[in-house]
Design a protein around this motif. Structure first.
Motif, PDB file in Angstrom:
ATOM      1  N   PHE A   1      21.212  43.671  81.718  1.00 20.37           N
ATOM      2  CA  PHE A   1      22.017  43.331  82.898  1.00 20.37           C
ATOM      3  C   PHE A   1      23.389  42.796  82.490  1.00 20.37           C
ATOM      4  CE2 PHE A   1      17.540  42.514  84.138  1.00 20.37           C
ATOM      5  CZ  PHE A   1      17.406  43.554  85.040  1.00 20.37           C
ATOM      6  N   GLY A   2      23.946  43.397  81.444  1.00 19.07           N
ATOM      7  CA  GLY A   2      25.284  43.002  81.012  1.00 19.07           C
ATOM      8  C   GLY A   2      25.315  41.831  80.063  1.00 19.07           C
ATOM      9  N   ALA A   3      24.176  41.159  79.867  1.00 17.56           N
ATOM     10  CA  ALA A   3      24.124  40.007  78.968  1.00 17.56           C
ATOM     11  C   ALA A   3      23.600  40.447  77.609  1.00 17.56           C
ATOM     12  CB  ALA A   3      23.230  38.913  79.543  1.00 17.56           C
ATOM     13  N   LYS A   4      24.168  39.917  76.554  1.00 18.40           N
ATOM     14  CA  LYS A   4      23.756  40.264  75.211  1.00 18.40           C
ATOM     15  C   LYS A   4      22.690  39.285  74.734  1.00 18.40           C
ATOM     16  CE  LYS A   4      25.660  41.438  70.681  1.00 18.40           C
ATOM     17  NZ  LYS A   4      26.894  41.487  69.842  1.00 18.40           N
ATOM     18  N   LEU A   5      21.534  39.841  74.316  1.00 22.14           N
ATOM     19  CA  LEU A   5      20.420  39.022  73.849  1.00 22.14           C
ATOM     20  C   LEU A   5      20.222  39.241  72.363  1.00 22.14           C
ATOM     21  CD1 LEU A   5      17.875  39.769  76.732  1.00 22.14           C
ATOM     22  CD2 LEU A   5      19.508  37.881  76.585  1.00 22.14           C
ATOM     23  N   ASN A   6      19.892  38.168  71.673  1.00 24.86           N
ATOM     24  CA  ASN A   6      19.669  38.246  70.232  1.00 24.86           C
ATOM     25  C   ASN A   6      18.244  37.836  69.915  1.00 24.86           C
ATOM     26  OD1 ASN A   6      19.736  36.787  67.363  1.00 24.86           O
ATOM     27  ND2 ASN A   6      21.331  38.377  67.413  1.00 24.86           N
ATOM     28  N   PHE A   7      17.550  38.676  69.144  1.00 22.64           N
ATOM     29  CA  PHE A   7      16.168  38.403  68.764  1.00 22.64           C
ATOM     30  C   PHE A   7      16.064  38.365  67.248  1.00 22.64           C
ATOM     31  CE2 PHE A   7      16.028  40.499  72.878  1.00 22.64           C
ATOM     32  CZ  PHE A   7      15.148  39.721  73.594  1.00 22.64           C
ATOM     33  N   SER A   8      15.419  37.320  66.725  1.00 24.40           N
ATOM     34  CA  SER A   8      15.250  37.213  65.279  1.00 24.40           C
ATOM     35  C   SER A   8      14.133  38.126  64.775  1.00 24.40           C
ATOM     36  CB  SER A   8      14.956  35.763  64.879  1.00 24.40           C
ATOM     37  OG  SER A   8      13.761  35.302  65.521  1.00 24.40           O
ATOM     38  N   ARG A   9      13.155  38.423  65.652  1.00 25.88           N
ATOM     39  CA  ARG A   9      12.053  39.328  65.280  1.00 25.88           C
ATOM     40  C   ARG A   9      11.856  40.361  66.392  1.00 25.88           C
ATOM     41  NH1 ARG A   9       7.058  35.796  63.148  1.00 25.88           N
ATOM     42  NH2 ARG A   9       7.479  34.602  65.059  1.00 25.88           N
ATOM     43  N   PRO A  10      12.710  41.353  66.472  1.00 26.43           N
ATOM     44  CA  PRO A  10      12.655  42.326  67.566  1.00 26.43           C
ATOM     45  C   PRO A  10      11.407  43.218  67.541  1.00 26.43           C
ATOM     46  CG  PRO A  10      14.225  43.023  65.895  1.00 26.43           C
ATOM     47  CD  PRO A  10      13.820  41.618  65.544  1.00 26.43           C
ATOM     48  N   GLU A  11      10.749  43.306  66.363  1.00 27.21           N
ATOM     49  CA  GLU A  11       9.547  44.141  66.301  1.00 27.21           C
ATOM     50  C   GLU A  11       8.454  43.656  67.248  1.00 27.21           C
ATOM     51  OE1 GLU A  11       9.208  41.033  63.049  1.00 27.21           O
ATOM     52  OE2 GLU A  11      10.752  42.390  63.820  1.00 27.21           O
ATOM     53  N   TRP A  12       8.482  42.382  67.617  1.00 26.92           N
ATOM     54  CA  TRP A  12       7.484  41.852  68.544  1.00 26.92           C
ATOM     55  C   TRP A  12       7.667  42.409  69.953  1.00 26.92           C
ATOM     56  CZ3 TRP A  12       3.075  39.378  67.538  1.00 26.92           C
ATOM     57  CH2 TRP A  12       2.904  38.852  66.262  1.00 26.92           C
ATOM     58  N   LEU A  13       8.855  42.886  70.261  1.00 24.91           N
ATOM     59  CA  LEU A  13       9.062  43.552  71.551  1.00 24.91           C
ATOM     60  C   LEU A  13       8.280  44.865  71.593  1.00 24.91           C
ATOM     61  CD1 LEU A  13      12.904  42.999  72.007  1.00 24.91           C
ATOM     62  CD2 LEU A  13      11.029  41.721  73.066  1.00 24.91           C
ATOM     63  N   GLU A  14       8.237  45.562  70.455  1.00 20.48           N
ATOM     64  CA  GLU A  14       7.429  46.782  70.378  1.00 20.48           C
ATOM     65  C   GLU A  14       5.949  46.452  70.554  1.00 20.48           C
ATOM     66  OE1 GLU A  14       8.038  48.911  66.802  1.00 20.48           O
ATOM     67  OE2 GLU A  14      10.155  49.323  67.174  1.00 20.48           O
ATOM     68  N   TYR A  15       5.487  45.417  69.860  1.00 23.52           N
ATOM     69  CA  TYR A  15       4.083  45.040  69.960  1.00 23.52           C
ATOM     70  C   TYR A  15       3.714  44.682  71.403  1.00 23.52           C
ATOM     71  CZ  TYR A  15       4.755  44.536  64.903  1.00 23.52           C
ATOM     72  OH  TYR A  15       5.063  44.751  63.586  1.00 23.52           O
ATOM     73  N   ALA A  16       4.621  43.985  72.071  1.00 20.82           N
ATOM     74  CA  ALA A  16       4.373  43.601  73.462  1.00 20.82           C
ATOM     75  C   ALA A  16       4.286  44.840  74.352  1.00 20.82           C
ATOM     76  CB  ALA A  16       5.476  42.671  73.958  1.00 20.82           C
TER      77      ALA A  16
END
Length: 206
Positions: free
Chosen positions: A39-54
């Motif tokens: 939604f136009g906001a920039k998000l930073n994830f230290s472990r983005p692979e957990w988004l795949e797992y989710a």
């Protein structure tokens, strides 16, 4: 209160969306990065692979729930397929001999008549409702079972009767899958989920 049919429809829709996303993501070689935009906001994830797992976890949850609520549809498809074919005459004779042997009847005095998913063993020159009825109620990958009302059954394992029942049942199942809506409602979501999971695991392993 939402009935099972409405629940099945909701879970089917959710499952097909998530499973299709996982499938396309895996086939296309997708990869989560540290920086994502939402939604136009920039998000930073230290472990983005957990988004795949989710995402995979949510897909598995929807599949599990859909498998539960679609049980009546799969049962109806199974029963419809069983009622949709007739065994060849030589199988009819084999079952007649086996039924007479189990029941202790004189084979020479009894005839058989096949009516789609059941076979009737009856004395010669008898009325239509006389005799014993054995119903084909299961066709597995290794055996086929005909049961009489009352518990007596005939089971065929890895022989010609089982092979004939298996081939005819699965052919009828495919015909129903093409012409009936049951396939898209109960089976296609599961196949899509399996394909998505296979593609995802293959991407991670190779």
């Amino acid at each position: 209160m939402v009935d099972d049919r409405d629940l099945e429809r909701q879970y089917r829709k959710n499952l097909m969306v998530v499973a299709s996303l996982v499938l396309m993501y895996s086939i296309a070689g997708g990869q989560m990065t540290n920086d994502l935009s939402m939604f136009g906001a920039k998000l930073n994830f230290s472990r983005p692979e957990w988004l795949e797992y989710a995402m995979v976890f949510v897909m598995c949850f929807f599949w599990w729930r859909h498998w539960q609520v679609s049980k009546p549809i799969r049962k109806d498809m199974f029963e419809t397929s069983l009622r949709g074919f007739v065994l060849p005459s030589f199988m009819n004779e084999r079952i007649r001999r086996d039924a007479c042997k189990i029941l202790g009847l004189d084979e020479g005095k009894y005839i058989s008549r096949w009516a789609y998913n059941s076979i009737q063993i009856m004395p010669e020159n008898s009325w239509d409702n006389d005799g014993h009825f054995f119903v084909l109620n299961d066709v597995g990958f290794l055996s086929a079972t005909l049961s009489e009302h009352g518990g007596m059954c005939i089971k065929y394992k890895m022989d010609r009767v089982w092979l004939a029942c298996s081939v005819l049942y699965r052919r009828q199942w495919l015909v129903n899958a093409i012409h009936e809506t049951h396939f898209g409602d109960a089976i296609l979501p599961a196949i899509t989920t399996i394909l998505a999971m296979t593609a995802y695991l293959s991407q991670k392993m190779f």
